[in-house]
Structure formats: C-alpha cells, structure tokens
Design an enzyme around this catalytic site. Structure first.
Site, PDB file in Angstrom:
ATOM      1  N   GLU A  73      20.852  37.432  32.525  1.00 24.86           N
ATOM      2  CA  GLU A  73      20.006  38.455  31.901  1.00 24.86           C
ATOM      3  C   GLU A  73      19.075  39.100  32.930  1.00 24.86           C
ATOM      4  O   GLU A  73      18.879  40.319  32.918  1.00 24.86           O
ATOM      5  CB  GLU A  73      19.207  37.840  30.752  1.00 24.86           C
ATOM      6  CG  GLU A  73      18.497  38.845  29.888  1.00 24.86           C
ATOM      7  CD  GLU A  73      19.445  39.757  29.118  1.00 24.86           C
ATOM      8  OE1 GLU A  73      19.352  40.999  29.326  1.00 24.86           O
ATOM      9  OE2 GLU A  73      20.244  39.267  28.320  1.00 24.86           O
ATOM     10  N   GLU A  80      20.354  47.279  35.892  1.00 27.25           N
ATOM     11  CA  GLU A  80      19.964  48.454  35.117  1.00 27.25           C
ATOM     12  C   GLU A  80      18.857  49.242  35.813  1.00 27.25           C
ATOM     13  O   GLU A  80      18.898  50.470  35.855  1.00 27.25           O
ATOM     14  CB  GLU A  80      19.519  48.041  33.716  1.00 27.25           C
ATOM     15  CG  GLU A  80      20.660  47.613  32.834  1.00 27.25           C
ATOM     16  CD  GLU A  80      20.227  47.237  31.431  1.00 27.25           C
ATOM     17  OE1 GLU A  80      19.008  47.246  31.143  1.00 27.25           O
ATOM     18  OE2 GLU A  80      21.105  46.943  30.613  1.00 27.25           O
TER      19      GLU A  80
END
Length: 131
Positions: A73, A80
């Site tokens: 994560e 991102e």
C-alpha cells in the site's frame, strides 16, 4: 577506523532516515483512505490474534502478511504520487502504472486474506460451531 565525530554523524544520519520513514507512513495514513482501512484491519487482526492465543509461528505469518500489505500500500501510494508529478494530464501509461501498482496491493491483500483464513478460520469455526 572512523573517528568519534564521524561515527556520531553516521548515527545521526541513520536516526534521521528512520524519522523520514516514519513521516512517510504518517503522511500516507493522513492522505490515503485505504491505508487507514488497513490500519483498522491490523488492529482487529492483532486483537483477534491475542484472543485466539496464536502460536509464535502463526504470529510470524500474520506479521509477514500485515507487513506485506502495508508495504504494498505504501509503495502504491508512492507510485501514484510520482505518476501524478511526472504526468499531471491523463496518459495511458500513467494510468497503467497506477493500475498495476493497485493490482500489486490487491494480490498481496488476497494472499494475506488466505493466511488469515488458514490461521483464524479453524478457530473461529470452532467458536461458531459450538452447541
């Protein structure tokens, strides 16, 4: 052999590295809903582990699974951010990079789910199956 001041400088640099890493986790927790979900899930899994009195080897597997999910994560969040920095406008390759990073989180989360089912499943089944 390194001089005394140089050793202390190296130790301070190492300590600063840990500080940067903890800041990164804190920033990700503040900005990423999915990571907050994983934090809540981690607390629940640890509590369930104490309730079920897991064996040491089971704790090791749970810790590895939780750590893998958190790592995936956090890496997804970093990917991102980098993609948004270098490609502010939509680009098919940018979208692909984000999708693949998110897919990595999904794969690790599913593997962690399997670990959880294998470790907690029999115990929870016994609790529910009791007359």
């Amino acid at each position: 052999m390194a001089s005394q001041p140089q050793r202390f400088r190296v130790l301070r640099q190492r300590a600063a590295s840990f500080g940067h890493a903890f800041r990164g986790v804190r920033l990700a927790l503040a900005s990423e809903l999915h990571l907050r979900f994983h934090a809540v899930a981690t607390v629940a899994v640890v509590a369930l582990g104490f309730y079920c009195r897991l064996e040491r080897w089971e704790w090791a597997l749970v810790a590895l699974a939780v750590g893998a999910v958190w790592s995936a994560e956090l890496l997804n969040t970093a990917v991102e951010a980098i993609v948004d920095l270098v490609s502010p406008q939509h680009h098919p390759l940018a979208g692909r990079a984000k999708d693949v990073a998110a897919g990595a989180v999904l794969v690790v989360a599913l593997a962690a789910l399997v670990v959880g089912l294998l470790i907690f499943g029999p115990r929870l089944w016994q609790l529910w199956a009791r007359p």
